[in-house]
Design a protein around this motif. Sequence first.
Motif, PDB file in Angstrom:
ATOM      1  N   VAL A 130      24.459  -3.668  -6.396  1.00 29.21           N
ATOM      2  CA  VAL A 130      24.690  -4.164  -7.750  1.00 29.21           C
ATOM      3  C   VAL A 130      23.675  -3.527  -8.697  1.00 29.21           C
ATOM      4  O   VAL A 130      23.982  -3.174  -9.826  1.00 29.21           O
ATOM      5  N   GLY A 131      22.436  -3.378  -8.231  1.00 29.26           N
ATOM      6  CA  GLY A 131      21.382  -2.753  -9.021  1.00 29.26           C
ATOM      7  C   GLY A 131      20.201  -2.418  -8.136  1.00 29.26           C
ATOM      8  O   GLY A 131      20.036  -2.986  -7.051  1.00 29.26           O
ATOM      9  N   GLU A 132      19.363  -1.486  -8.597  1.00 29.50           N
ATOM     10  CA  GLU A 132      18.206  -1.089  -7.800  1.00 29.50           C
ATOM     11  C   GLU A 132      17.126  -0.482  -8.691  1.00 29.50           C
ATOM     12  O   GLU A 132      17.412   0.034  -9.768  1.00 29.50           O
ATOM     13  N   VAL A 133      15.899  -0.580  -8.230  1.00 30.89           N
ATOM     14  CA  VAL A 133      14.776   0.167  -8.802  1.00 30.89           C
ATOM     15  C   VAL A 133      14.072   0.823  -7.627  1.00 30.89           C
ATOM     16  O   VAL A 133      13.880   0.220  -6.582  1.00 30.89           O
ATOM     17  N   GLU A 134      13.709   2.095  -7.803  1.00 35.63           N
ATOM     18  CA  GLU A 134      13.127   2.871  -6.711  1.00 35.63           C
ATOM     19  C   GLU A 134      11.760   3.408  -7.102  1.00 35.63           C
ATOM     20  O   GLU A 134      11.388   3.400  -8.273  1.00 35.63           O
ATOM     21  N   ASN A 135      11.065   3.906  -6.078  1.00 38.70           N
ATOM     22  CA  ASN A 135       9.776   4.574  -6.271  1.00 38.70           C
ATOM     23  C   ASN A 135       8.780   3.747  -7.074  1.00 38.70           C
ATOM     24  O   ASN A 135       8.182   4.224  -8.029  1.00 38.70           O
ATOM     25  N   ILE A 136       8.594   2.499  -6.663  1.00 36.37           N
ATOM     26  CA  ILE A 136       7.600   1.639  -7.302  1.00 36.37           C
ATOM     27  C   ILE A 136       6.303   1.817  -6.525  1.00 36.37           C
ATOM     28  O   ILE A 136       6.171   1.367  -5.388  1.00 36.37           O
ATOM     29  N   GLY A 137       5.354   2.505  -7.115  1.00 32.14           N
ATOM     30  CA  GLY A 137       4.092   2.795  -6.452  1.00 32.14           C
ATOM     31  C   GLY A 137       3.222   1.561  -6.292  1.00 32.14           C
ATOM     32  O   GLY A 137       3.415   0.548  -6.981  1.00 32.14           O
ATOM     33  N   PRO A 138       2.255   1.610  -5.381  1.00 25.27           N
ATOM     34  CA  PRO A 138       1.337   0.485  -5.178  1.00 25.27           C
ATOM     35  C   PRO A 138       0.664   0.076  -6.494  1.00 25.27           C
ATOM     36  O   PRO A 138       0.205   0.927  -7.257  1.00 25.27           O
ATOM     37  N   GLY A 139       0.669  -1.217  -6.767  1.00 25.06           N
ATOM     38  CA  GLY A 139       0.045  -1.755  -7.971  1.00 25.06           C
ATOM     39  C   GLY A 139       0.911  -1.692  -9.214  1.00 25.06           C
ATOM     40  O   GLY A 139       0.534  -2.221 -10.254  1.00 25.06           O
ATOM     41  N   LEU A 140       2.083  -1.071  -9.131  1.00 32.24           N
ATOM     42  CA  LEU A 140       2.948  -0.934 -10.303  1.00 32.24           C
ATOM     43  C   LEU A 140       4.005  -2.026 -10.349  1.00 32.24           C
ATOM     44  O   LEU A 140       4.339  -2.641  -9.337  1.00 32.24           O
ATOM     45  N   THR A 141       4.550  -2.242 -11.553  1.00 34.16           N
ATOM     46  CA  THR A 141       5.617  -3.219 -11.774  1.00 34.16           C
ATOM     47  C   THR A 141       6.758  -2.529 -12.493  1.00 34.16           C
ATOM     48  O   THR A 141       6.538  -1.771 -13.431  1.00 34.16           O
ATOM     49  N   ARG A 142       7.986  -2.802 -12.036  1.00 35.55           N
ATOM     50  CA  ARG A 142       9.184  -2.284 -12.710  1.00 35.55           C
ATOM     51  C   ARG A 142      10.191  -3.400 -12.826  1.00 35.55           C
ATOM     52  O   ARG A 142      10.234  -4.307 -11.997  1.00 35.55           O
ATOM     53  N   ASP A 143      11.028  -3.336 -13.856  1.00 33.05           N
ATOM     54  CA  ASP A 143      12.066  -4.333 -14.082  1.00 33.05           C
ATOM     55  C   ASP A 143      13.433  -3.803 -13.670  1.00 33.05           C
ATOM     56  O   ASP A 143      13.753  -2.642 -13.932  1.00 33.05           O
ATOM     57  N   LEU A 144      14.205  -4.684 -13.044  1.00 35.63           N
ATOM     58  CA  LEU A 144      15.615  -4.430 -12.786  1.00 35.63           C
ATOM     59  C   LEU A 144      16.386  -5.417 -13.648  1.00 35.63           C
ATOM     60  O   LEU A 144      16.233  -6.630 -13.482  1.00 35.63           O
ATOM     61  N   VAL A 145      17.168  -4.918 -14.589  1.00 32.93           N
ATOM     62  CA  VAL A 145      17.971  -5.767 -15.462  1.00 32.93           C
ATOM     63  C   VAL A 145      19.428  -5.565 -15.072  1.00 32.93           C
ATOM     64  O   VAL A 145      19.929  -4.434 -15.098  1.00 32.93           O
TER      65      VAL A 145
ATOM     66  N   THR B 197       0.805  -1.223   0.000  1.00 31.49           N
ATOM     67  CA  THR B 197       0.000   0.000   0.000  1.00 31.49           C
ATOM     68  C   THR B 197       0.838   1.274   0.000  1.00 31.49           C
ATOM     69  O   THR B 197       0.286   2.366   0.026  1.00 31.49           O
ATOM     70  N   GLU B 198       2.172   1.146  -0.004  1.00 33.13           N
ATOM     71  CA  GLU B 198       3.043   2.310  -0.064  1.00 33.13           C
ATOM     72  C   GLU B 198       4.175   2.045  -1.055  1.00 33.13           C
ATOM     73  O   GLU B 198       4.448   0.905  -1.397  1.00 33.13           O
ATOM     74  N   ALA B 199       4.814   3.095  -1.528  1.00 29.95           N
ATOM     75  CA  ALA B 199       5.906   2.957  -2.489  1.00 29.95           C
ATOM     76  C   ALA B 199       6.997   2.049  -1.918  1.00 29.95           C
ATOM     77  O   ALA B 199       7.218   1.997  -0.711  1.00 29.95           O
ATOM     78  N   THR B 200       7.667   1.325  -2.809  1.00 35.26           N
ATOM     79  CA  THR B 200       8.723   0.414  -2.383  1.00 35.26           C
ATOM     80  C   THR B 200       9.927   0.546  -3.297  1.00 35.26           C
ATOM     81  O   THR B 200       9.868   1.206  -4.339  1.00 35.26           O
ATOM     82  N   GLU B 201      11.015  -0.088  -2.902  1.00 37.69           N
ATOM     83  CA  GLU B 201      12.241  -0.167  -3.695  1.00 37.69           C
ATOM     84  C   GLU B 201      12.695  -1.620  -3.688  1.00 37.69           C
ATOM     85  O   GLU B 201      12.332  -2.384  -2.799  1.00 37.69           O
ATOM     86  N   PHE B 202      13.519  -1.992  -4.689  1.00 35.47           N
ATOM     87  CA  PHE B 202      14.110  -3.325  -4.725  1.00 35.47           C
ATOM     88  C   PHE B 202      15.590  -3.170  -5.021  1.00 35.47           C
ATOM     89  O   PHE B 202      15.976  -2.420  -5.913  1.00 35.47           O
ATOM     90  N   TYR B 203      16.407  -3.889  -4.249  1.00 31.09           N
ATOM     91  CA  TYR B 203      17.858  -3.827  -4.400  1.00 31.09           C
ATOM     92  C   TYR B 203      18.447  -5.217  -4.578  1.00 31.09           C
ATOM     93  O   TYR B 203      17.984  -6.182  -3.960  1.00 31.09           O
TER      94      TYR B 203
END
Length: 131
Positions: free
Chosen positions: A83-98, A67-73
């Motif tokens: 090594v890599g990161e994606v930030e500011n992933i809002g609720p319900g959204l999907t982002r790729d880290l390659v 229910t809140e923005a997240t990050e993945f590292y």
Amino acid sequence: MKTPLFALACSAFALTLSACGLTETTTPVSSGGNGEISVSSTSDACTLSATEASSGTLTFRVKNEGTEATEFYLYASDGLRTVGEVENIGPGLTRDLVVQVIAGDYVTACKPGMVGQGIRNTFTVTEPVSP
């Protein structure tokens, strides 16, 4: 003094370089079955579809099911070096880290609310198996 044409050419060149970085054409290599590792991030869990993959290009498809923005590292084995990161992933959204990775031990982390150390898991990258 630089001419407007020179500035326009530089801008076009920079956009071209940016676009090149965004269009990954290498097929991801992982043990996730379909060439990518799915990550589900919630307020209290960070679930990966695989905890091991072959070295090469890995794609982590991070879906924020919280229910809140997240990050993945993806961290090195020490849990400190990124090594890599994606930030500011809002609720319900999907982002790729390659990322391009070599064999070794790694640490993954989802950071609900984008604060703290996050919810961490170990992740192993192995050498590809020869046929």
